[in-house]
Design a protein around this motif. Structure first.
Motif, mmCIF file in Angstrom:
data_model
loop_
_atom_site.group_PDB
_atom_site.id
_atom_site.type_symbol
_atom_site.label_atom_id
_atom_site.label_comp_id
_atom_site.label_asym_id
_atom_site.label_seq_id
_atom_site.Cartn_x
_atom_site.Cartn_y
_atom_site.Cartn_z
ATOM 1 N N VAL A 12 0.845 -1.195 0.000
ATOM 2 C CA VAL A 12 0.000 0.000 0.000
ATOM 3 C C VAL A 12 0.881 1.245 0.000
ATOM 4 O O VAL A 12 0.626 2.207 -0.727
ATOM 5 N N MET A 65 2.307 1.981 -3.396
ATOM 6 C CA MET A 65 1.348 2.387 -4.407
ATOM 7 C C MET A 65 0.765 3.775 -4.157
ATOM 8 O O MET A 65 -0.081 4.234 -4.913
ATOM 9 N N GLN A 66 1.154 4.423 -3.084
ATOM 10 C CA GLN A 66 0.668 5.779 -2.835
ATOM 11 C C GLN A 66 1.647 6.767 -3.417
ATOM 12 O O GLN A 66 2.853 6.581 -3.335
ATOM 13 N N ASP A 83 -3.305 9.044 2.827
ATOM 14 C CA ASP A 83 -2.467 7.934 2.373
ATOM 15 C C ASP A 83 -1.864 7.190 3.558
ATOM 16 O O ASP A 83 -1.771 5.970 3.572
ATOM 17 N N ASN A 127 -9.391 1.735 0.643
ATOM 18 C CA ASN A 127 -8.301 1.995 -0.298
ATOM 19 C C ASN A 127 -7.251 0.906 -0.244
ATOM 20 O O ASN A 127 -6.771 0.417 -1.271
ATOM 21 N N THR A 164 -6.176 -1.649 -3.227
ATOM 22 C CA THR A 164 -4.798 -1.735 -3.709
ATOM 23 C C THR A 164 -4.279 -3.165 -3.624
ATOM 24 O O THR A 164 -3.648 -3.675 -4.559
ATOM 25 N N GLU A 213 -5.850 -5.557 -6.162
ATOM 26 C CA GLU A 213 -5.277 -5.358 -7.495
ATOM 27 C C GLU A 213 -3.892 -5.987 -7.598
ATOM 28 O O GLU A 213 -3.436 -6.318 -8.684
ATOM 29 N N ASN A 214 -3.205 -6.110 -6.469
ATOM 30 C CA ASN A 214 -1.826 -6.619 -6.522
ATOM 31 C C ASN A 214 -1.661 -7.921 -5.751
ATOM 32 O O ASN A 214 -0.625 -8.213 -5.177
#
Ligand code: ADP
Ligand code: MG
Ligand code: ZN
Length: 632
Positions: free
Chosen positions: A449, A452-453, A493, A583, A587, A590-591
């Motif tokens: 995470v 990816m921010q 974030d 969030n 994330t 998706e990964n």
């Protein structure tokens, strides 16, 4: 073993003391007048009185010795007396003697007058014989026990230091034979200590250039991670004398002895420089001075003495003070100032590779069956300290003996893991394989995470080696440069990153663990501050709704609003955290593949660098995420 050794030596000395006393008593009864007619003992105030009455004709002192012999009268009526100077009165006594025209005689050690000769023969000789016997017995005893390396005996405390200086004994580091080779893993610590080694080897090179040399370093880490071992290794590497004393030994002494001992220690070190002074468990003396009401004067005095010695010693000679502690947060700030223990060297629990290396070092000392796999043992002992691992090898050897075998087998090792770990479960955290897996996913969740921010600081290290703080692992992020303002997006974030650990657990295991409690606390605090202090919520805007309770104690905030608003604040905070949570979940979903891959890798390696992490994450294997462009 050090303790035992010390105790034994102390009791040995006690025997000698008793023998001497017994002898003196006997000799007093046999020739009761010998001493009495010759020298009369008086105490200091009596001595002063006699001087003031101008009775004293001559006073003799031996250089560096607090005893003064003096005479009254002349010719046939001459009488001899002896007294011991009151501590710290040397100068004033000299002045007094001068004022009263006493003939002052100063001698250097062993004077040979009739009197002294007589005293020497009647007392000194037998004492020497006793001491000799004692020393010989002592040595035999130590040999029988197997000398256990350098230990410094400050047992001179008995009899109020009647034997003069502390009978400190020091052994050259080389003799212990400990070098960096004997310390497995701990590469970072060794690297930091390397500079001290080279300074000790060659102090002149440093002073020539005018470099400020290291004076002290603090080895910080959990028990059994090899702090003492490292300190010894520094002495061994540099080939210098190693003085060791435990912080508690300073404190347990008679009142006023602690500070004197510190003074003594540095004096000795000064004579033997270059050398290392190692103060184990420094927290015993170095506790913060202001915290408790019942302050310990003795400890404070000792600490103050230590501080002033550290400031005062002549570092050109090459004296380095190393200290060890597992509770650095309790230390007095004054100890950590530049010129004192300004270097802090973390000595952490070993990771997988470190554990295997430590096992190997200790396995070399015992006979093993061929084909033993130490890797298995290392893998099954995450969280074990170096001392635990050394103990496992030893237990295995004991077990082999118990079963009448000549070599240690794999089974011995496996069994002893259970013995040592089960016995130590409360002391050190050892994770089960499943827990380890959960922690791996949890930490990887945070890391992915974070990566990816846009505005997040880069991940610099991920580890699942348990910490003394109780954390089972952590993901370290290091800002590229310091910044003092946080934007709303960055704060959001951050919350998402904090939620990443739990999100990964939910996603992969479909369950929740207690491992996220610290994350939750931090995320909630941040969200609450956003709403109540930073004016970052849409709902309330720029209204202060709370006050930081205490800026310095790091406490939370106090609300300064109506009850109704308080409820709304709670809802707002909840929404902010939930947004971060969602969030994070998105994330990670998706990964997912990268999450699996990195978590497995982490589980295997236990500690991975930010670089390794990014390499796997961005490796183009069809699953690589589109990375955000770095923030401006
Ligand atoms: P600490 O002072 O940190 O409590 P010690 O230095 O007394 O720990 O370590 C205790 C024992 O554990 C050592 O004597 C050694 O046998 C073993 N040990 C600990 N760490 C290591 C290491 N990194 N390499 C080899 N042996 C170690
Ligand atoms: Mg130690
Ligand atoms: Zn976490």
């Amino acid at each position: 073993m050090d303790m035992n050794d010390n105790k034994r030596r102390r009791s040995m000395l006690l025997y000698i003391l008793i023998a001497i006393v017994a002898y003196l008593m006997i000799s007093q009864t046999i020739y009761p007048n010998l001493r009495a007619t010759q020298v009369q003992k008086v105490d200091y105030s009596q001595f002063v009185e006699m001087v003031e009455k101008d009775e004293v004709t001559q006073a003799t002192s031996i250089y560096g010795n607090p005893e003064v012999t003096f005479t009254t009268g002349e010719g046939d009526s001459q009488k001899f007396y002896e007294t011991v100077l009151y501590y710290g009165t040397e100068e004033s006594t000299a002045q007094l003697l001068e004022e009263h025209d006493v003939q002052m005689v100063s001698e250097i050690q062993d004077t040979s007058g009739d009197l002294w000769l007589m005293l020497l023969i009647s007392y000194g000789l037998p004492i020497l014989v006793f001491l000799g016997i004692g020393w010989w017995l002592n040595r035999r005893m130590k040999k029988a026990m197997g000398d256990d390396g350098p230990s410094m005996n400050f047992g001179g405390g008995f009899g109020g230091g009647g034997l003069g200086k502390s009978n400190a004994k020091e052994i050259k580091g080389e003799e212990t034979g400990v070098t960096f080779k004997d310390v497995a893993g701990q590469d970072e610590a060794k690297e930091s200590l390397q500079e001290i080694v080279s300074f000790l080897k060659n102090p002149d090179k440093y002073t020539e250039i005018g470099a400020r040399c290291p004076r002290g370093a603090l080895l910080v880490g959990p028990p059994g991670t090899g702090k003492t071992l490292l300190a010894k290794a520094v002495a061994g590497e540099a080939g210098v004398t190693f003085f060791q004393i435990a912080g508690s030994a300073f404190v347990e002494m008679f009142v006023g002895r602690g500070a004197a001992k510190v003074r003594d220690l540095f004096k000795q070190a000064n004579e033997k420089a270059p050398c290392i002074i190692f103060i184990d468990e420094i927290d015993a003396v170095g506790k913060r001075r202001d915290t408790s009401l019942s302050s310990n004067d003795e400890r404070e005095q000792t600490l103050n003495q230590l501080l002033s010695e550290m400031d005062g010693f002549d570092n050109h000679k090459g004296i380095v003070v190393l200290a060890a502690t597992n509770r650095p947060e309790t230390l007095d700030q004054a100890l950590l100032r530049p010129g004192r223990f300004d270097r802090r060297i973390p000595v952490e629990l070993p990771d997988l590779a470190g554990r295997e290396a430590i096992l190997k070092i200790h396995a070399d000392d015992v006979k093993m069956e061929p084909g033993i796999d130490l890797g298995v043992i290392a893998r099954s002992t995450p969280g074990a300290s170096g001392a635990d691992l050394a103990n496992i090898i030893n237990e295995a050897a004991l077990r082999a003996v118990r079963f009448g075998r000549r070599r240690v087998t794999q089974e011995d090792l496996l069994e002893s893991v259970d013995v040592v770990i089960a016995g130590e479960k409360k002391k050190s955290t050892v994770l089960s394989p499943h827990e380890k897996e959960v922690v791996s996913y949890h930490e990887t969740g945070h890391a992915i995470v974070a990566a990816m921010q846009k505005g997040s600081a880069p991940v610099s290290k991920i580890t699942i080696v348990p910490r003394t703080s109780g954390a089972l692992g952590f993901t370290m992020q290091v800002e590229e440069d310091e910044h003092f303002l946080t934007t709303r997006q960055e704060a959001k974030d951050k919350i998402a990153v904090l939620c990443g650990g739990r999100a990964a657990e939910e996603l992969i295991f479909g369950e929740m663990t207690t491992g996220a409690s610290n994350d939750i606390e931090k995320a909630t605090q941040l969200a609450r501050a956003m709403v109540t202090q930073y004016g970052m919520s849409d709902k309330f805007g720029m209204v202060q709704l709370g006050q930081p309770a205490s800026r310095y104690l790091g406490g939370g905030s106090q609300l300064t609003c109506s009850e109704g608003t308080a409820q709304e604040i709670d809802a707002e905070v909840q929404a902010l955290v939930e947004e971060g949570h969602q969030n994070a979940l998105r994330t990670l979903r998706e990964n997912r593949f990268k999450l699996h891959e990195i978590a497995h890798y982490l589980q295997k390696k236990e500690t991975i660098t930010g670089e390794e992490f990014m390499n796997i994450l961005t490796r183009d294997d069809g699953f690589a995420p589109k990375m955000p462009t770095p923030a401006e």
